[in-house]
Design a protein around this motif. Sequence first.
Motif, PDB file in Angstrom:
ATOM      1  N   ALA A  60      81.761 119.208  69.300  1.00 20.01           N
ATOM      2  CA  ALA A  60      82.048 119.658  67.846  1.00 20.01           C
ATOM      3  C   ALA A  60      81.957 121.079  67.703  1.00 20.01           C
ATOM      4  O   ALA A  60      82.839 121.755  66.977  1.00 20.01           O
ATOM      5  CB  ALA A  60      81.095 118.702  67.096  1.00 20.01           C
ATOM      6  N   TYR A  61      81.278 121.614  68.536  1.00 19.80           N
ATOM      7  CA  TYR A  61      81.020 123.313  68.516  1.00 19.80           C
ATOM      8  C   TYR A  61      82.539 123.839  68.812  1.00 19.80           C
ATOM      9  O   TYR A  61      83.077 124.700  68.063  1.00 19.80           O
ATOM     10  CB  TYR A  61      79.896 123.662  69.439  1.00 19.80           C
ATOM     11  N   GLU A  62      82.977 123.405  70.107  1.00 19.89           N
ATOM     12  CA  GLU A  62      84.210 123.919  70.170  1.00 19.89           C
ATOM     13  C   GLU A  62      85.440 123.343  69.316  1.00 19.89           C
ATOM     14  O   GLU A  62      86.264 124.349  69.161  1.00 19.89           O
ATOM     15  CB  GLU A  62      84.707 123.299  71.676  1.00 19.89           C
ATOM     16  N   MET A  63      85.562 122.344  68.822  1.00 18.35           N
ATOM     17  CA  MET A  63      86.568 122.049  67.931  1.00 18.35           C
ATOM     18  C   MET A  63      86.321 122.987  66.734  1.00 18.35           C
ATOM     19  O   MET A  63      87.362 123.371  66.195  1.00 18.35           O
ATOM     20  CB  MET A  63      86.341 120.510  67.395  1.00 18.35           C
ATOM     21  N   ALA A  68      89.021 127.231  63.676  1.00 21.15           N
ATOM     22  CA  ALA A  68      88.972 128.387  62.876  1.00 21.15           C
ATOM     23  C   ALA A  68      89.894 129.521  63.595  1.00 21.15           C
ATOM     24  O   ALA A  68      90.639 130.056  62.852  1.00 21.15           O
ATOM     25  CB  ALA A  68      87.582 129.023  62.876  1.00 21.15           C
ATOM     26  N   ALA A  69      89.757 129.618  64.747  1.00 15.97           N
ATOM     27  CA  ALA A  69      90.749 130.515  65.703  1.00 15.97           C
ATOM     28  C   ALA A  69      92.359 130.137  65.216  1.00 15.97           C
ATOM     29  O   ALA A  69      92.998 130.997  65.084  1.00 15.97           O
ATOM     30  CB  ALA A  69      90.519 130.479  66.866  1.00 15.97           C
ATOM     31  N   GLU A 120      88.097 131.684  58.048  1.00 19.22           N
ATOM     32  CA  GLU A 120      86.655 132.073  58.285  1.00 19.22           C
ATOM     33  C   GLU A 120      85.930 130.875  58.522  1.00 19.22           C
ATOM     34  O   GLU A 120      84.799 131.003  59.149  1.00 19.22           O
ATOM     35  CB  GLU A 120      86.059 132.903  56.829  1.00 19.22           C
ATOM     36  N   VAL A 121      86.080 129.965  58.292  1.00 17.40           N
ATOM     37  CA  VAL A 121      85.241 128.479  57.967  1.00 17.40           C
ATOM     38  C   VAL A 121      86.172 127.680  58.932  1.00 17.40           C
ATOM     39  O   VAL A 121      87.439 127.328  58.752  1.00 17.40           O
ATOM     40  CB  VAL A 121      84.974 128.058  56.933  1.00 17.40           C
ATOM     41  N   GLY A 122      85.454 127.122  59.952  1.00 18.83           N
ATOM     42  CA  GLY A 122      86.043 125.727  60.879  1.00 18.83           C
ATOM     43  C   GLY A 122      85.024 124.688  60.791  1.00 18.83           C
ATOM     44  O   GLY A 122      83.802 124.927  61.074  1.00 18.83           O
ATOM     45  N   ILE A 166      81.205 129.499  60.666  1.00 19.87           N
ATOM     46  CA  ILE A 166      81.360 130.344  59.489  1.00 19.87           C
ATOM     47  C   ILE A 166      81.335 131.905  60.235  1.00 19.87           C
ATOM     48  O   ILE A 166      80.289 132.192  60.565  1.00 19.87           O
ATOM     49  CB  ILE A 166      80.257 130.349  58.489  1.00 19.87           C
ATOM     50  N   ASN A 167      82.511 132.593  60.111  1.00 17.23           N
ATOM     51  CA  ASN A 167      82.512 134.028  60.643  1.00 17.23           C
ATOM     52  C   ASN A 167      82.241 133.827  62.177  1.00 17.23           C
ATOM     53  O   ASN A 167      81.595 134.966  62.478  1.00 17.23           O
ATOM     54  CB  ASN A 167      82.070 135.032  59.658  1.00 17.23           C
ATOM     55  N   GLY A 168      82.519 132.898  62.947  1.00 20.48           N
ATOM     56  CA  GLY A 168      82.284 132.986  64.271  1.00 20.48           C
ATOM     57  C   GLY A 168      80.996 132.391  64.852  1.00 20.48           C
ATOM     58  O   GLY A 168      80.475 132.144  65.775  1.00 20.48           O
ATOM     59  N   THR A 169      79.940 132.159  63.554  1.00 18.94           N
ATOM     60  CA  THR A 169      78.595 131.884  63.721  1.00 18.94           C
ATOM     61  C   THR A 169      78.622 130.221  63.665  1.00 18.94           C
ATOM     62  O   THR A 169      79.063 129.782  62.688  1.00 18.94           O
ATOM     63  CB  THR A 169      77.498 132.275  63.022  1.00 18.94           C
ATOM     64  N   VAL A 170      78.244 129.473  64.628  1.00 19.74           N
ATOM     65  CA  VAL A 170      78.405 128.082  64.658  1.00 19.74           C
ATOM     66  C   VAL A 170      77.047 127.263  64.413  1.00 19.74           C
ATOM     67  O   VAL A 170      75.976 127.409  65.380  1.00 19.74           O
ATOM     68  CB  VAL A 170      78.961 127.382  65.774  1.00 19.74           C
ATOM     69  N   GLN A 171      76.831 126.241  63.647  1.00 23.74           N
ATOM     70  CA  GLN A 171      75.633 125.265  63.514  1.00 23.74           C
ATOM     71  C   GLN A 171      76.408 123.884  63.944  1.00 23.74           C
ATOM     72  O   GLN A 171      77.469 123.602  63.480  1.00 23.74           O
ATOM     73  CB  GLN A 171      75.198 125.153  62.054  1.00 23.74           C
TER      74      GLN A 171
END
Length: 158
Positions: free
Chosen positions: A77-80, A85-86, A91-93, A120-125
């Motif tokens: 899910a993190y990589e998805m 987003a990329a 900004e949000v994926g 969000i802007n490259g920071t992933v939860q």
Amino acid sequence: MALEEQVVDLLIEKGYRISFAESCTGGLCCGTLVNVTNASKVLDVSFTTYANEAKMEFLGVKADTILKNGVVSEEVAYEMALGVAAAAKSEVGVGVTGVAGPGGGTEKKPVGMVCFGFSINGTVQTYTKQFGELGRNQVRKTAVEFVFQTLIELLNNT
């Protein structure tokens, strides 16, 4: 105001664009968002990547990540989330992968288990939720509600 309307308003307020990478929800997150007036101001593209190969090809999920953790995992899910987003230049994926059922569950990954990634802007939860055996469509619907509730929380804190 509906959750998805709140998300669209927050995205517009922040000047952010959003993209979804969905597996078990099959496009329901994206479909829910586009029910909202002004969705076109915040959404360009999203992916429904049901097959592992699609996750790798379109989102950049690593085969090794799937092999080590399984496709239903916070790592995938993190990589998805990062990958969509990329790919969409947003900004949000959001990445969603899980077992909607009625089959496909295991002892470690039962029916109703859904993993989420929010970039969000490259920071992933990441999160894992056990919704239980609610029935396929109810698991999907509940997962979408979680996505929009979580987006509101995360966007309010950025």
